[in-house]
Design a protein around this motif. Sequence first.
Motif, PDB file in Angstrom:
ATOM      1  N   GLY A 113       6.162  -1.438  -2.179  1.00  0.00           N
ATOM      2  CA  GLY A 113       5.220  -0.458  -1.660  1.00  0.00           C
ATOM      3  C   GLY A 113       5.809   0.334  -0.506  1.00  0.00           C
ATOM      4  O   GLY A 113       6.762  -0.097   0.149  1.00  0.00           O
ATOM      5  N   SER A 114       5.227   1.500  -0.222  1.00  0.00           N
ATOM      6  CA  SER A 114       5.726   2.284   0.914  1.00  0.00           C
ATOM      7  C   SER A 114       5.439   1.569   2.233  1.00  0.00           C
ATOM      8  O   SER A 114       6.216   1.638   3.181  1.00  0.00           O
ATOM      9  CB  SER A 114       5.112   3.683   0.931  1.00  0.00           C
TER      10      SER A 114
ATOM     11  N   LEU B 282       3.788   4.807  -5.136  1.00  0.00           N
ATOM     12  CA  LEU B 282       3.227   3.763  -4.277  1.00  0.00           C
ATOM     13  C   LEU B 282       3.109   4.217  -2.822  1.00  0.00           C
ATOM     14  O   LEU B 282       3.105   3.403  -1.903  1.00  0.00           O
ATOM     15  CB  LEU B 282       4.065   2.487  -4.370  1.00  0.00           C
TER      16      LEU B 282
ATOM     17  N   TYR C 200       4.708  -2.383   3.682  1.00  0.00           N
ATOM     18  CA  TYR C 200       5.056  -3.712   3.179  1.00  0.00           C
ATOM     19  C   TYR C 200       4.803  -4.771   4.241  1.00  0.00           C
ATOM     20  O   TYR C 200       4.852  -4.506   5.443  1.00  0.00           O
ATOM     21  CB  TYR C 200       6.516  -3.759   2.727  1.00  0.00           C
TER      22      TYR C 200
ATOM     23  N   THR D 156       0.620   2.632  -0.095  1.00  0.00           N
ATOM     24  CA  THR D 156       0.225   1.453  -0.863  1.00  0.00           C
ATOM     25  C   THR D 156       1.003   0.237  -0.394  1.00  0.00           C
ATOM     26  O   THR D 156       2.211   0.317  -0.139  1.00  0.00           O
ATOM     27  CB  THR D 156       0.494   1.679  -2.363  1.00  0.00           C
TER      28      THR D 156
ATOM     29  N   THR E 161       1.577  -4.012  -1.341  1.00  0.00           N
ATOM     30  CA  THR E 161       1.418  -4.953  -2.442  1.00  0.00           C
ATOM     31  C   THR E 161       1.384  -6.389  -1.935  1.00  0.00           C
ATOM     32  O   THR E 161       1.838  -6.694  -0.834  1.00  0.00           O
ATOM     33  CB  THR E 161       2.585  -4.807  -3.434  1.00  0.00           C
TER      34      THR E 161
END
Length: 352
Positions: free
Chosen positions: A185-186, A223, A188, A226, A228
């Motif tokens: 993800g961008s 992403l 994290y 976003t 994850t």
Amino acid sequence: MKSGFIPTIIALTILSSCAKTQEKIDTATLDPIQMAKPGGGGSGGIVTYLTGDAADVQTTTTGGLLLMGGSTDVDAAIQWMIGKSGGGDVVVIRSSGADGYNSYMFGLGTVNSVETIMLDSRTKAMDAGVAQKIRNAEMLFIAGGDQWNYISYWKDTPTEDAINYLINTKKVPVGGTSAGLAILGSSYYSASAGSVTSVQALGDPYHRYNTLGHADFVAAPILANTITDSHYSQRTRMGRHISWLARMMKDRAMPTVRGIGVDEQTAVAIEANGIAKVFGTNSAYFLWNNSTGPETCIAKTPLTWNRNQLAVAGYRITGSGTGNGSFDLNNWTSFSGGNALTHYVENGTLLP
């Protein structure tokens, strides 16, 4: 033996260190890359394991991202990636373990080779030969392990540049499981100080273990904004995931934040056009803010993000062997095949 193959060497010492029990271990070929140490004065070995043809091939590939939630790998999801590779060369990168993916992936479809590269230091991640091996890949998979190792070893190195080249320029399938998913993800979760639980993160969103990074590592445009998470339901991680969304809004003034949480034995396959489906036996969770940011998000204070009990919207898709559901990551409003969710946090408690 086929011309171009490297002779098999059984590396018993290295194989015995593999901690990823769900991988299918075999004796792959050992291909040491010799690497000059910074400043000269000797060389050190980067260990790789090769199964298949040592010759580089070039095939027509299709881009895509695979987010796998950990534990037993999802065969159909790996085959989805292999199909996009055009039968080319698969590279697996990791900082611990051994060659467990080699025979497994090689046996799941038609590929020229599978090569695992052990990148367990910044020095190795800086090596130009390693970066070129990654750039030559028609499919890249990031194994499970410790995401802080991946960040501290690979960030701001030619290895990082090679990963982003594959995603954005060469457009090959790129995926990861567990820690390998966590860095895609961008934003994290870095785990730089240790692993945070949902109870800790909701009780104090700035807990010392609740460490985040933003837009400075892997760059997958679909992403953007976003974050994850993996082992999702099995380790009760939605609470900490929502704390990260709250932090992203508070710390970065992001008007829109998004999260993808993936259960074990489950994978989210994202096509090049941004449409996702879910493989496997459990579920994937897509979360986004349904309101303005949290009411209370400060250190040493329980998180409150209520907003009339509508703080976080979500959608849950249960996987299947052929890929279930549909979720459009371009707009996060078009989805099918699952169930809608709504969550909020009141004084450190995730509801409902």
